[in-house]
Motif scaffolding. Sequence first.
Motif, PDB file in Angstrom:
ATOM      1  N   SER A  61       0.821  -1.212   0.000  1.00 32.53           N
ATOM      2  CA  SER A  61       0.000   0.000   0.000  1.00 32.53           C
ATOM      3  C   SER A  61       0.853   1.259   0.000  1.00 32.53           C
ATOM      4  CB  SER A  61      -0.959  -0.003   1.192  1.00 32.53           C
ATOM      5  OG  SER A  61      -0.256  -0.003   2.424  1.00 32.53           O
ATOM      6  N   ALA A  62       2.033   1.179   0.609  1.00 28.77           N
ATOM      7  CA  ALA A  62       2.938   2.325   0.570  1.00 28.77           C
ATOM      8  C   ALA A  62       3.397   2.592  -0.865  1.00 28.77           C
ATOM      9  CB  ALA A  62       4.142   2.072   1.478  1.00 28.77           C
ATOM     10  N   VAL A  63       3.584   1.537  -1.637  1.00 23.78           N
ATOM     11  CA  VAL A  63       3.940   1.695  -3.047  1.00 23.78           C
ATOM     12  C   VAL A  63       2.761   2.254  -3.835  1.00 23.78           C
ATOM     13  CG1 VAL A  63       4.563   0.439  -5.151  1.00 23.78           C
ATOM     14  CG2 VAL A  63       5.672  -0.131  -2.982  1.00 23.78           C
ATOM     15  N   ILE A  64       1.580   1.671  -3.619  1.00 18.21           N
ATOM     16  CA  ILE A  64       0.386   2.087  -4.361  1.00 18.21           C
ATOM     17  C   ILE A  64       0.064   3.554  -4.106  1.00 18.21           C
ATOM     18  CG2 ILE A  64      -2.125   1.750  -4.492  1.00 18.21           C
ATOM     19  CD1 ILE A  64      -1.584  -1.243  -3.951  1.00 18.21           C
ATOM     20  N   ALA A  65       0.328   4.027  -2.885  1.00 20.80           N
ATOM     21  CA  ALA A  65      -0.023   5.402  -2.516  1.00 20.80           C
ATOM     22  C   ALA A  65       0.624   6.435  -3.426  1.00 20.80           C
ATOM     23  CB  ALA A  65       0.367   5.661  -1.064  1.00 20.80           C
ATOM     24  N   ALA A  66       1.744   6.081  -4.045  1.00 23.05           N
ATOM     25  CA  ALA A  66       2.450   7.020  -4.914  1.00 23.05           C
ATOM     26  C   ALA A  66       1.850   7.084  -6.318  1.00 23.05           C
ATOM     27  CB  ALA A  66       3.926   6.630  -4.997  1.00 23.05           C
ATOM     28  N   HIS A  67       0.839   6.253  -6.588  1.00 23.99           N
ATOM     29  CA  HIS A  67       0.232   6.205  -7.914  1.00 23.99           C
ATOM     30  C   HIS A  67      -1.207   6.703  -7.853  1.00 23.99           C
ATOM     31  CE1 HIS A  67       3.550   3.865  -9.742  1.00 23.99           C
ATOM     32  NE2 HIS A  67       3.699   3.430  -8.500  1.00 23.99           N
ATOM     33  N   PRO A  68      -1.695   7.316  -8.923  1.00 28.13           N
ATOM     34  CA  PRO A  68      -3.064   7.865  -8.902  1.00 28.13           C
ATOM     35  C   PRO A  68      -4.102   6.786  -8.616  1.00 28.13           C
ATOM     36  CG  PRO A  68      -1.849   8.649 -10.830  1.00 28.13           C
ATOM     37  CD  PRO A  68      -1.000   7.589 -10.200  1.00 28.13           C
ATOM     38  N   PRO A  69      -5.161   7.137  -7.898  1.00 27.74           N
ATOM     39  CA  PRO A  69      -6.191   6.147  -7.544  1.00 27.74           C
ATOM     40  C   PRO A  69      -6.862   5.499  -8.750  1.00 27.74           C
ATOM     41  CG  PRO A  69      -6.401   8.079  -6.154  1.00 27.74           C
ATOM     42  CD  PRO A  69      -5.390   8.423  -7.204  1.00 27.74           C
ATOM     43  N   ASP A  70      -6.895   6.186  -9.893  1.00 28.78           N
ATOM     44  CA  ASP A  70      -7.538   5.584 -11.064  1.00 28.78           C
ATOM     45  C   ASP A  70      -6.593   4.723 -11.886  1.00 28.78           C
ATOM     46  OD1 ASP A  70      -5.946   7.560 -12.118  1.00 28.78           O
ATOM     47  OD2 ASP A  70      -7.500   8.472 -13.376  1.00 28.78           O
ATOM     48  N   SER A  71      -5.358   4.533 -11.379  1.00 30.59           N
ATOM     49  CA  SER A  71      -4.396   3.714 -12.135  1.00 30.59           C
ATOM     50  C   SER A  71      -4.066   2.394 -11.450  1.00 30.59           C
ATOM     51  CB  SER A  71      -3.094   4.493 -12.379  1.00 30.59           C
ATOM     52  OG  SER A  71      -2.337   4.617 -11.194  1.00 30.59           O
ATOM     53  N   VAL A  72      -4.288   2.283 -10.131  1.00 31.11           N
ATOM     54  CA  VAL A  72      -3.960   1.058  -9.399  1.00 31.11           C
ATOM     55  C   VAL A  72      -5.114   0.709  -8.453  1.00 31.11           C
ATOM     56  CG1 VAL A  72      -2.303  -0.147  -7.938  1.00 31.11           C
ATOM     57  CG2 VAL A  72      -1.512   1.670  -9.450  1.00 31.11           C
TER      58      VAL A  72
END
Length: 303
Positions: free
Chosen positions: A75-86
């Motif tokens: 989730s720490a990795v995902i947080a750096a990506h836009p919500p509509d991409s991951v």
Amino acid sequence: FETIRLPIDPGLIAAAASADHPAVLDSIDNALAMLRLAGFATILDLHPGDDFRSLLDSDPESAATLAEAAWNGLSAVIAAHPPDSVFPELLNEPPLTSEAWLSLRSRLAARVRANCPRHTIVWGPARFQGIWELAGTPPLDDDNQIASVHYYWPMGFTHQCENWDREPLARLRNLPFPATKESPKVAALYEVLRQAGDAQARHFLDGEFASPWSAQHIKADFADAVRWSRANKCPVILDEFGVLDFCADPVSRANWIGCVRHAAEANSIGWTYWELDQGFGFIRDRESTEGFDRSVIAALVSP
């Protein structure tokens, strides 16, 4: 195609996080960035292997803690990506009772939400994520979620000639779709199994033909999913469906894939196909642009 479903082993992530070894998480971060630049959204799927499943059987709480640790890192990795991409998917085909899974589902969702307050959480029902298992499963207590289902009905068709165990499915072959118990190829297989004295496989096939293998049955299953979706105000996605290419004839394989894809789309249900290559896939080798199965691709993208 617009979306990639990317399976990640929880043990790999938890081990990397506990050792403070960022290389694995960095590679996932790079993959997500690469896919976004290529125009894809990604469902990041925590996909347990045999080790995790064994741990669940022997020590459920340790397995749950491991899954939480995995999502803490991911989730720490995902947080750096836009919500509509991951889109984080909590656990593939949760190998638990429904009660145990609902408890763990809440724990994993809380871990994701701690780092990702705006990303949509994806989850599926226990134990097989089957479309029929939605009916007895309440939605997550969250305003931003998607329920994910898998579809492999009838398994006598989709998994015929499977080669990873000694179940009756491994001894079924050359079965068409659509079909009834009286179809010539089905009758021929019954005769082969009778001559071989394989009562187990014949009994399994009887169950598979409790109703005809038809597009109408598939449509009805997806209509049930939509009723659940509307009643629970929760979107549904089909993020696994497919047919092994070991012995299914190409026309029947494409027929089934097309029926499922159209049933999903007719009900405004998005989908991802399982899988890119290997037994269910539509390309021989992911490292080569040669060897596409054009009949499967046509079934997936043609009008």
